[in-house]
Design a protein around this motif. Structure first.
Motif, PDB file in Angstrom:
ATOM      1  N   TYR A  44       0.660  -0.959   0.110  1.00 26.16           N
ATOM      2  CA  TYR A  44       0.051  -0.157  -0.060  1.00 26.16           C
ATOM      3  C   TYR A  44       1.218   1.151  -0.214  1.00 26.16           C
ATOM      4  N   GLU A  45       0.465   2.226  -1.130  1.00 28.92           N
ATOM      5  CA  GLU A  45       1.007   3.996  -0.794  1.00 28.92           C
ATOM      6  C   GLU A  45       0.285   4.591  -0.417  1.00 28.92           C
ATOM      7  N   LEU A  46       0.444   4.892  -0.006  1.00 33.26           N
ATOM      8  CA  LEU A  46      -0.797   6.493   0.861  1.00 33.26           C
ATOM      9  C   LEU A  46      -0.158   8.076   0.613  1.00 33.26           C
ATOM     10  N   ILE A  47      -1.009   8.207   0.051  1.00 27.99           N
ATOM     11  CA  ILE A  47       0.386   9.049  -0.586  1.00 27.99           C
ATOM     12  C   ILE A  47       0.471  10.702   0.078  1.00 27.99           C
ATOM     13  N   ALA A  48      -1.000  10.942   0.793  1.00 31.40           N
ATOM     14  CA  ALA A  48      -0.448  12.729   1.439  1.00 31.40           C
ATOM     15  C   ALA A  48       0.008  12.225   2.302  1.00 31.40           C
ATOM     16  N   ASP A 135      -6.936  13.723   0.903  1.00 34.63           N
ATOM     17  CA  ASP A 135      -6.471  15.301   0.862  1.00 34.63           C
ATOM     18  C   ASP A 135      -6.779  15.398   2.877  1.00 34.63           C
ATOM     19  N   GLN A 136      -5.557  14.976   3.628  1.00 34.56           N
ATOM     20  CA  GLN A 136      -5.978  14.529   4.924  1.00 34.56           C
ATOM     21  C   GLN A 136      -6.676  15.644   6.348  1.00 34.56           C
ATOM     22  N   LEU A 137      -6.200  16.854   5.250  1.00 30.37           N
ATOM     23  CA  LEU A 137      -7.399  17.739   6.227  1.00 30.37           C
ATOM     24  C   LEU A 137      -8.583  17.577   6.116  1.00 30.37           C
ATOM     25  N   THR A 138      -8.860  17.251   4.917  1.00 29.00           N
ATOM     26  CA  THR A 138     -10.720  17.254   4.443  1.00 29.00           C
ATOM     27  C   THR A 138     -10.728  15.741   5.240  1.00 29.00           C
ATOM     28  N   ILE A 139     -10.283  15.032   6.295  1.00 27.91           N
ATOM     29  CA  ILE A 139     -10.626  13.537   6.989  1.00 27.91           C
ATOM     30  C   ILE A 139     -10.660  15.231   8.542  1.00 27.91           C
ATOM     31  N   LEU A 140      -9.737  15.504   8.797  1.00 29.37           N
ATOM     32  CA  LEU A 140      -9.663  16.416  10.121  1.00 29.37           C
ATOM     33  C   LEU A 140      -9.742  16.763  10.585  1.00 29.37           C
TER      34      LEU A 140
END
Length: 187
Positions: A44-48, A135-140
């Motif tokens: 697995y590659e998590l680019i964010a 987009d990590q910020l969307t989740i946060l």
């Protein structure tokens, strides 16, 4: 496998699609053995986050960690696309934040985040990579956005989430994701 300018035959595309749908289904029901069996070598590659989970144990740990954070994690598929060596899936990832997400303590909030995953196949039609963009910020924002900033208990959750997010920021990207080469576009 066909050349990079032509799609594989229809039966290959349908077999890839079935494998990817089975993979999604097995993730939702948390059947890790079945999910991992879709790869000869899980990767697995998590680019964010610029993180790689490589091999059976690292991917199992990733699955377990994300299901501690979001035990009800689910997917809503938006679209499937095919390329000469991949199935590209747009989907919504959903879940309720009930456990630690890395160093971010649970907020109890729900998230629904749009993502894209590339399921890349080798020349023998083996799934070799799941590469996920989001987009990590969307989740946060969703995890902390529903907290009542006037409620001391929710303020403590907010402070914990921000402290956890900041402590995870700035980690070094996995070099396997940094060392890229441009494609050969000559015909």
């Amino acid at each position: 496998m066909t050349d990079r300018f032509h799609l594989p035959p229809e039966d290959v595309l349908r077999a890839r699609e079935k494998l990817v749908l089975d993979h999604f289904h097995d993730e939702v029901i948390q059947d890790w053995d079945a999910t991992l069996s879709t790869f000869p070598h899980p990767h697995y590659e998590l680019i964010a986050q610029m993180v790689v989970h490589d091999g059976d144990q690292e991917v199992r740990d990733y699955y377990n960690d994300t299901r501690v954070a979001f035990p009800d994690q689910d997917h809503e598929i938006i679209a499937f696309r095919h390329s000469y060596d991949a199935v590209i899936v747009e989907f919504w990832l959903l879940g309720t934040h009930k456990g630690y997400l890395g160093k971010i303590p649970p907020t109890g909030s729900k998230h629904r985040t749009r993502m894209t995953a590339y399921f890349v196949f080798d020349e023998n039609e083996n799934l070799i990579i799941e590469r996920i963009y989001f987009d990590q910020l969307t989740i946060l924002k969703q995890l902390v956005g529903g907290l009542d900033k006037r409620n001391p208990k929710d303020l403590a959750k907010l402070a914990g989430a921000l402290k956890g997010a900041l402590s995870m920021a700035g980690s070094e990207p996995d070099p396997r994701l940094m060392n890229t080469t441009p494609p050969d576009l000559s015909h």
